[in-house]
Structures are given as structure tokens and as C-alpha cells.
Design an enzyme around this catalytic site. Structure first.
Site, PDB file in Angstrom:
ATOM      1  N   ASN A   8      11.134 -25.277  15.448  1.00 42.45           N
ATOM      2  CA  ASN A   8      11.778 -26.589  15.450  1.00 42.45           C
ATOM      3  C   ASN A   8      12.949 -26.502  16.426  1.00 42.45           C
ATOM      4  O   ASN A   8      13.994 -25.944  16.098  1.00 42.45           O
ATOM      5  CB  ASN A   8      12.264 -26.935  14.033  1.00 42.45           C
ATOM      6  CG  ASN A   8      13.040 -28.240  14.018  1.00 42.45           C
ATOM      7  OD1 ASN A   8      13.081 -28.974  15.016  1.00 42.45           O
ATOM      8  ND2 ASN A   8      13.665 -28.545  12.886  1.00 42.45           N
ATOM      9  N   TRP A   9      12.724 -27.036  17.623  1.00 39.64           N
ATOM     10  CA  TRP A   9      13.767 -26.924  18.659  1.00 39.64           C
ATOM     11  C   TRP A   9      14.936 -27.875  18.402  1.00 39.64           C
ATOM     12  O   TRP A   9      15.927 -27.836  19.125  1.00 39.64           O
ATOM     13  CB  TRP A   9      13.142 -27.195  20.038  1.00 39.64           C
ATOM     14  CG  TRP A   9      12.370 -26.027  20.582  1.00 39.64           C
ATOM     15  CD1 TRP A   9      12.172 -24.819  19.984  1.00 39.64           C
ATOM     16  CD2 TRP A   9      11.696 -25.948  21.850  1.00 39.64           C
ATOM     17  NE1 TRP A   9      11.415 -24.001  20.796  1.00 39.64           N
ATOM     18  CE2 TRP A   9      11.111 -24.671  21.947  1.00 39.64           C
ATOM     19  CE3 TRP A   9      11.522 -26.846  22.907  1.00 39.64           C
ATOM     20  CZ2 TRP A   9      10.374 -24.256  23.064  1.00 39.64           C
ATOM     21  CZ3 TRP A   9      10.780 -26.444  24.021  1.00 39.64           C
ATOM     22  CH2 TRP A   9      10.216 -25.159  24.088  1.00 39.64           C
ATOM     23  N   LYS A  10      14.767 -28.768  17.426  1.00 40.59           N
ATOM     24  CA  LYS A  10      15.823 -29.768  17.144  1.00 40.59           C
ATOM     25  C   LYS A  10      16.174 -30.496  18.446  1.00 40.59           C
ATOM     26  O   LYS A  10      15.285 -30.699  19.274  1.00 40.59           O
ATOM     27  CB  LYS A  10      17.020 -29.109  16.458  1.00 40.59           C
ATOM     28  CG  LYS A  10      16.573 -28.298  15.228  1.00 40.59           C
ATOM     29  CD  LYS A  10      17.673 -27.891  14.312  1.00 40.59           C
ATOM     30  CE  LYS A  10      17.088 -27.143  13.115  1.00 40.59           C
ATOM     31  NZ  LYS A  10      18.077 -26.767  12.125  1.00 40.59           N
ATOM     32  N   HIS A  91      13.012 -33.480   7.222  1.00 44.05           N
ATOM     33  CA  HIS A  91      13.964 -32.389   7.464  1.00 44.05           C
ATOM     34  C   HIS A  91      15.327 -32.781   6.899  1.00 44.05           C
ATOM     35  O   HIS A  91      15.705 -33.950   6.944  1.00 44.05           O
ATOM     36  CB  HIS A  91      14.069 -32.105   8.973  1.00 44.05           C
ATOM     37  CG  HIS A  91      14.800 -30.833   9.262  1.00 44.05           C
ATOM     38  ND1 HIS A  91      16.177 -30.750   9.226  1.00 44.05           N
ATOM     39  CD2 HIS A  91      14.357 -29.590   9.547  1.00 44.05           C
ATOM     40  CE1 HIS A  91      16.530 -29.503   9.491  1.00 44.05           C
ATOM     41  NE2 HIS A  91      15.458 -28.773   9.686  1.00 44.05           N
ATOM     42  N   GLU A  93      18.175 -32.530   8.024  1.00 42.18           N
ATOM     43  CA  GLU A  93      19.055 -33.211   8.988  1.00 42.18           C
ATOM     44  C   GLU A  93      18.692 -34.694   9.088  1.00 42.18           C
ATOM     45  O   GLU A  93      19.571 -35.532   9.310  1.00 42.18           O
ATOM     46  CB  GLU A  93      18.976 -32.493  10.347  1.00 42.18           C
ATOM     47  CG  GLU A  93      19.709 -31.151  10.293  1.00 42.18           C
ATOM     48  CD  GLU A  93      19.180 -30.086  11.242  1.00 42.18           C
ATOM     49  OE1 GLU A  93      18.425 -30.404  12.167  1.00 42.18           O
ATOM     50  OE2 GLU A  93      19.525 -28.899  11.014  1.00 42.18           O
ATOM     51  N   GLU A 160      13.417 -25.294   2.770  1.00 48.45           N
ATOM     52  CA  GLU A 160      14.579 -25.034   3.616  1.00 48.45           C
ATOM     53  C   GLU A 160      15.860 -25.303   2.816  1.00 48.45           C
ATOM     54  O   GLU A 160      16.334 -26.445   2.768  1.00 48.45           O
ATOM     55  CB  GLU A 160      14.562 -25.958   4.845  1.00 48.45           C
ATOM     56  CG  GLU A 160      13.414 -25.712   5.788  1.00 48.45           C
ATOM     57  CD  GLU A 160      13.790 -26.042   7.235  1.00 48.45           C
ATOM     58  OE1 GLU A 160      13.512 -25.217   8.108  1.00 48.45           O
ATOM     59  OE2 GLU A 160      14.394 -27.102   7.486  1.00 48.45           O
ATOM     60  N   GLY A 166      21.029 -22.925   9.869  1.00 45.43           N
ATOM     61  CA  GLY A 166      21.993 -22.818  10.956  1.00 45.43           C
ATOM     62  C   GLY A 166      23.283 -22.118  10.571  1.00 45.43           C
ATOM     63  O   GLY A 166      24.266 -22.151  11.304  1.00 45.43           O
ATOM     64  N   SER A 205      17.768 -19.880   8.882  1.00 47.37           N
ATOM     65  CA  SER A 205      18.284 -18.646   9.483  1.00 47.37           C
ATOM     66  C   SER A 205      17.243 -17.523   9.538  1.00 47.37           C
ATOM     67  O   SER A 205      17.574 -16.351   9.350  1.00 47.37           O
ATOM     68  CB  SER A 205      19.563 -18.176   8.765  1.00 47.37           C
ATOM     69  OG  SER A 205      20.597 -19.133   8.924  1.00 47.37           O
ATOM     70  N   GLY A 226      14.529 -22.542  13.444  1.00 45.84           N
ATOM     71  CA  GLY A 226      15.383 -23.357  14.302  1.00 45.84           C
ATOM     72  C   GLY A 226      15.934 -22.535  15.459  1.00 45.84           C
ATOM     73  O   GLY A 226      15.242 -22.254  16.450  1.00 45.84           O
ATOM     74  N   GLY A 227      17.181 -22.108  15.329  1.00 52.36           N
ATOM     75  CA  GLY A 227      17.890 -21.450  16.433  1.00 52.36           C
ATOM     76  C   GLY A 227      17.116 -20.316  17.096  1.00 52.36           C
ATOM     77  O   GLY A 227      17.073 -20.219  18.326  1.00 52.36           O
TER      78      GLY A 227
HETATM   79  P1  13P Z   1      17.839 -22.314  11.665  1.00 50.66           P
HETATM   80  O1  13P Z   1      16.676 -21.374  11.836  1.00 50.66           O
HETATM   81  O2  13P Z   1      18.615 -22.536  12.920  1.00 50.66           O
HETATM   82  O3  13P Z   1      18.673 -21.954  10.477  1.00 50.66           O
HETATM   83  O4  13P Z   1      17.197 -23.758  11.324  1.00 50.66           O
HETATM   84  C1  13P Z   1      16.285 -23.852  10.299  1.00 50.66           C
HETATM   85  C2  13P Z   1      15.686 -25.197  10.362  1.00 50.66           C
HETATM   86  O5  13P Z   1      16.314 -26.176  10.030  1.00 50.66           O
HETATM   87  C3  13P Z   1      14.312 -25.288  10.857  1.00 50.66           C
HETATM   88  O6  13P Z   1      13.790 -26.554  10.638  1.00 50.66           O
END
Ligand code: 13P
Length: 247
Positions: A8-10, A91, A93, A160, A166, A205, A226-227
Site C-alpha cells: 500500500n503505497w498510500k 483502511h 486512514e 491493521e 506507521g 509496521s 505501507g512504508g
Molecule cells: P506501515 O507499514 O507504514 O505501518 O503501514 C501499514 C498500513 O497502513 C498498510 O496499509
């Protein structure tokens, strides 16, 4: 069950970054026994599809509506037309910054599944829920309310925990495995034996150095990253850990 690792590149990408990622990805050994998917921001879906045709393609969000006067929205049909097989819905977010309710998440998941795409439905508790010991109940209720008539064969659930996203604080393998068991029990209540087809993946994470421990857990079928998915080598290492975990 084949491991599933989704990037998930956000809201991170550029044409140049897609090229750098693809060049590095193609320089690494091909992986077997794991399914990999990239969910870039919507404007980069076609660029990712063209640069990495063997990779699964997914969206980070989708409209619940089919067509019409919904400015700024992207329908499941458009996503399918662009080659997406996957769409993340609900998600945290989106729930936090865009006020998405369980009801709208359920409508989106149904819209995605009805077109033959795979919805990746996200659930997870806040830190306060966990501190108060309510995390199992919160996640069970969220799960039930976020799913409505979705074919279990298509469905992926991503656990999640919000406090792990994050933050660099991952749920321990035991914490994640235990909550995946709770989700599995909820899925069994909803779908009966067919619930065994649903993949339940962990996000929060996930990094190359903790992925192996997470994937070794019985209840964890993959990861939503994510990251650590923004850089090809670290995403590859996570996918490799899933491929090792599935053997
Ligand atoms: P991180 O891996 O950056 O914690 O993000 C997780 C996430 O929200 C994936 O959708």
C-alpha cells in the site's frame, strides 16, 4: 494457502519512482509460492501495470457507486478496466480522515466483489480499545458490520491495529496471531466452512526483519505493507519471507 503480500503505497509515488521501483524489482530473483500486489495512488495504476505486468494490481480505495455524478470518485468498473484485481477498502486512514463508516465500507466491498475483484477489507482497533481490553469486541463488531454479501472466495481481511500503523511499533507475532484467530472465528460465524477460503493478512509496521516471525504464525496469511513497500528491495524481502513461510 499461498501467501499474499500487498504494497500500500498510500499517497507516495511519481513516474520516476515507479520506474526506479520496477527496475530494481526486475533485478531481483523471481519469487514462487507468494502472490505480490501493488496498490499505488490511482493516477499511477497504469504506469505500475505497464512497468510490472506480472505483479498484481490494486487500488487503495473505490467508490461504492457504479457510474454517474460523483466528482472525484473512481468506480470498481474503472479499476477493473485498468487491470486491477484488488481494492483496499476501509483502511483506517480513510475511516479517520474521510469519515468512512462500516456501512460505506460494506457497500464498497460489495461493489468490488460484484465485479469479480478482490476486496481487501481493513479492520483494527485503536490503542485506547486495546488499553481498555476491548480490542476483540471492537474488531469483531467492525468485521461483521463491514461485510455484506461478499463472496468469501474473493475476500481478504487485513487486520491493521491503528496503533501499529506507521509507528514502527508492530503487534507482536502472538498479538497478531491471536487477533487473526478472533477474525477467523468471526468469519466462520458469517460464512461457515467457506470461511476457510478467506485470507487474513496483517498490516502495521511490517518490515523485512519482522516479517518472518509474523508469517510463521498459523493464522497469518500475508501482509499489507505501507512504508516498507516503497522500496523494491525491502518489499521483495518481505515477500520472500512470505514465500518461505508458505512452504
Ligand atoms: P506501515 O507499514 O507504514 O505501518 O503501514 C501499514 C498500513 O497502513 C498498510 O496499509
Amino acid at each position: 494457502m499461498t501467501g499474499l503480500v500487498i504494497a500500500n503505497w498510500k499517497m507516495n509515488a511519481s513516474s520516476a519512482a515507479v520506474k526506479v521501483f520496477a527496475d530494481k524489482w526486475h533485478g531481483m530473483p523471481a519469487l514462487t509460492g507468494v502472490e505480490t500486489v501493488i496498490c499505488p495512488p490511482a493516477p499511477y495504476l497504469s504506469a505500475v501495470a505497464a512497468a510490472m505486468p506480472a505483479m498484481g494490481l490494486g487500488a487503495q480505495d473505490v467508490s461504492a457507486h457504479g457510474v454517474g455524478a460523483f466528482t472525484g470518485e473512481v468506480s470498481a468498473e474503472m479499476l477493473r478496466d485498468l487491470g486491477c484485481q484488488w481494492a483496499i477498502v476501509g483502511h483506517s486512514e480513510r475511516r479517520t480522515y474521510h469519515g468512512e463508516s462500516n456501512q460505506s465500507v460494506a457497500a464498497k466491498a460489495s461493489a468490488v466483489a460484484s465485479l469479480g475483484l478482490n476486496p481487501v477489507v481493513c479492520v483494527g482497533e485503536a490503542l485506547a480499545d486495546r488499553d481498555q481490553g476491548n480490542h476483540e469486541q471492537v474488531v469483531s463488531e467492525q468485521l461483521r458490520a463491514s461485510l455484506d454479501a461478499v463472496d468469501p472466495e474473493k475476500l481478504v481481511v487485513a487486520y491493521e491495529p491503528i496503533w501499529a500503523i506507521g509507528t514502527g511499533v508492530t503487534a507482536s507475532a502472538d498479538q497478531a496471531n491471536q487477533m487473526h484467530g478472533v477474525i477467523r472465528a468471526g468469519l466462520h460465524d458469517m460464512y461457515g466452512r467457506e470461511s476457510s477460503q478467506v485470507r487474513v493478512i496483517y498490516g502495521g509496521s511490517v518490515k523485512a526483519d519482522n516479517a518472518g516471525e509474523l508469517f510463521a504464525c498459523d493464522e497469518i496469511d500475508g501482509a499489507l505493507v505501507g512504508g516498507a513497500s516503497l522500496e523494491a528491495e525491502s518489499f521483495w524481502k518481505i515477500a520472500q519471507a512470505a514465500s518461505a513461510g508458505s512452504q
